[in-house]
Each structure stands twice: as structure tokens, then as C-alpha cells.
Design an enzyme around this catalytic site. Structure first.
Site, PDB file in Angstrom:
ATOM      1  CG  ASN A 139       0.960  13.004  -7.105  1.00 36.04           C
ATOM      2  OD1 ASN A 139       1.727  12.350  -7.401  1.00 36.04           O
ATOM      3  ND2 ASN A 139       0.852  14.430  -6.868  1.00 36.04           N
ATOM      4  CB  CYS A 157       6.367   9.995 -12.073  1.00 34.09           C
ATOM      5  SG  CYS A 157       6.576   8.475 -11.006  1.00 34.09           S
ATOM      6  N   GLY A 158       9.869   9.840 -12.152  1.00 35.79           N
ATOM      7  CA  GLY A 158      11.058   9.106 -12.805  1.00 35.79           C
ATOM      8  C   GLY A 158      10.612   7.626 -13.014  1.00 35.79           C
ATOM      9  CB  CYS A 183      10.286   8.606  -4.851  1.00 35.38           C
ATOM     10  SG  CYS A 183       9.919  10.315  -5.468  1.00 35.38           S
ATOM     11  N   GLY A 184      11.410   7.836  -8.116  1.00 36.70           N
ATOM     12  CA  GLY A 184      12.506   8.072  -9.029  1.00 36.70           C
ATOM     13  C   GLY A 184      13.096   9.335  -8.862  1.00 36.70           C
TER      14      GLY A 184
END
Length: 309
Positions: free
Chosen positions: A83, A92-93, A252-253
């Protein structure tokens, strides 16, 4: 922390629906960037700027990669994701798609590895994710789809039946906490349904929403507004998100997956499996798969390359 200590570092900037990342190629795991380094690189005023940093490492070159290889020996690449505050993240998609686009562009993956429906395995801290080439909602090439793996409702059947297992206070919403449903996508999420676009626009996500009970590892919070179905068997929703360790992001995935799955649960047995999720940075497609898994599809864009002076 000064970027001068990182002089000579080669970098790429990319995004998935404007969820943006600094990418560093480090196949042999020779450059372990610390939390201070990540914060400096992701700083939007004094650095390159990004919601996070992705280090592309071969799975056999770092300790976390051993678990990925044990799960699937084909997962030769690992997404070491941090992050913007320097903390390690499980998944994290959007980042997985951008990583794959980067590896292809750099010649570290051959295009045929994703041709003709082939599946590419990528290691992450929340297990191996499997990526395929995909069409967008208009049938055009250029997207990637990621099997995000299993998902769960931490509150179990009781949480599903009640429709919530937490309350969430969000600035700008009259000081009234809203019910939220927790979902686990390899990282923690709490999804809150709002009454309409007006509330979604009024929400102030500069500060982290206050979740009660407090999640032990924090949580991403998704604010959602369901929309009319755009096509038979397809659902739609609007979403904004506050990501732990980052703040509000354009997308955000894993959050899009959590949002779609929560709205699907609230809708009951007749809810569609396919959802179009509109975020400030673009659009994504979420599909509930058999066996309690979920797929995320969307674009991946590489925008710049450079070397730190």
C-alpha cells in the site's frame, strides 16, 4: 525519506480503472524496497505518486513465493504489493491485471501464454490468482479477467440473514451510522448500501469510515448504490471506496468484487451472477463463479516509464 537513495531505480507507472501503481521489475529479488522507500515513491507531491507499489518478483526469489509455488508450480511470478503507506497487502485485483500487462510489455511473459484461453497463474499473499485474456462489455479485446479465488462472509449465515454484521460511520452522511456487511476477499471489506447518488456524492472519504466492531486488521469500506439492470441477467451498481493504508481511491478490484457480492446477497436467490461496477475511474465486471469463487475483469493501462535521477 529522500528518493536520492533510490537513484537509478527503473520504474513503470500503470493503472487499472485509475487505481494507480508504481511498478518495479526485480526478477531475482535483489531490491527489497522498505516501507520508507514505498512511501517516498508513492508520494503524490514529492514522489512518483500511486495508490501502491507492485514489485514483480519470481516466486522462487522470495519467502512468500514458496507458498504460491506449493499451491501451483506454474505460478512462477509473484506480485509483491505494498500500500502507499508502505504496509504489505494480501491482494489487489486491479494490480494483478496491471502486473500482467507489465510483464507482457517487458517480454517477461510471452503473448502465447495468454492466447487461446490459456490461464496464467500469478502468486500473491492471498494465494495463486489465475488470469485470462478477456473481452470488455462491448466485445472488444484488451481486458484481463482474474479468478480471485474463494470469498467468504465472516459473519456467516447470521450475517447473511440479517444483511449486516457491522455499523459504519461516514462523514457527510448526517452522522448516522449505516449497516455494513463484512466480506473476505483475501483482504477485509465492509460494504454499505446508500439510498442514491446524492448520498454517494455527499460522502466524505478523506478520513477512514468508523467501523464497529473495529476489524482487527482494518478494512476497506465500499459505499454502493444499486442501479437498474442494464441487460437481462446482469446487475449494475455505483461504488466509492476508502482503502485501508491508502485513503479514497478511484477504484478497488477486490472492493468491486465485495460490493457486487454483497448486493447479490441482499437481492436474494434471483440475483444475477454478473455485475457491472462503475467506479470513479471507470468500469469493471464481476462474475460470481461456481464453488464460491469470484472473477474480476477490467482494463490494465501502462502510462509511463523512467529511471530515478
Amino acid at each position: 525519506m529522500s528518493l536520492s537513495t533510490l537513484a537509478g531505480l527503473r520504474w513503470t507507472k500503470g493503472h487499472g480503472t485509475e487505481n494507480d501503481f508504481v511498478l518495479v521489475t526485480d526478477p531475482d529479488g535483489e531490491r527489497d524496497l522498505g516501507a520508507d522507500d514505498v512511501r517516498a515513491l508513492c508520494d503524490r507531491r514529492a514522489g512518483l505518486g500511486g495508490d501502491g507499489l507492485i514489485r514483480a518478483v519470481r516466486s522462487d526469489a522470495l519467502p512468500e513465493g514458496a507458498a504460491a509455488l506449493a499451491e501451483d508450480p506454474a505460478a512462477t511470478w509473484f506480485m509483491d504489493y505494498r500500500n502507499a503507506d508502505g504496509s504489505a497487502a494480501q491482494m489487489c485485483g486491479n494490480g494483478v491485471r496491471v502486473l500482467v500487462a507489465h510483464l507482457l510489455r517487458e517480454g517477461l511473459l510471452a503473448p502465447q501464454e495468454l492466447a487461446d484461453g490459456r490461464v496464467l497463474a500469478v502468486g500473491t499473499r492471498s494465494g495463486v490468482k489465475r488470469v485470462t485474456a478477456a473481452l470488455d462489455d462491448e466485445g472488444t479485446d484488451g481486458w484481463f479477467a482474474v479468478d480471485m479465488g474463494p470469498w467468504a462472509v465472516p459473519g456467516g449465515d447470521a450475517g447473511v440473514a440479517a444483511g449486516f454484521d457491522a455499523t459504519v460511520g461516514v462523514r457527510g452522511l448526517d452522522g448516522v451510522p449505516r449497516p455494513g456487511l463484512s466480506l473476505d476477499l483475501g483482504n477485509p471489506h465492509v460494504v454499505v448500501a446508500l439510498t442514491g447518488r446524492g448520498e454517494l456524492e455527499a460522502a466524505d472519504l478523506l478520513d477512514a469510515p468508523e467501523v464497529s466492531p473495529v476489524p482487527p486488521d482494518g478494512a476497506n469500506v465500499e459505499l454502493v448504490v444499486p442501479l437498474d439492470a442494464p441487460a437481462p441477467g446482469v446487475g449494475a451498481l455505483l461504488m466509492r471506496v476508502h482503502e485501508r493504508g491508502v485513503g479514497e481511491t478511484r477504484s478497488c478490484g477486490t472492493g468491486a468484487c465485495a460490493a457486487a457480492l454483497a448486493v447479490r446477497l441482499w437481492g436474494g436467490a434471483d440475483s444475477p451472477d454478473v455485475w457491472r461496477v462503475a467506479v470513479p475511474g471507470g468500469r469493471l465486471r464481476v462474475t460470481a463463479l461456481p464453488g464460491g469463487r469470484v472473477e474480476l475483469a477490467g482494463p490494465a493501462v501502462l502510462v509511463a516509464d523512467g529511471v530515478l535521477a
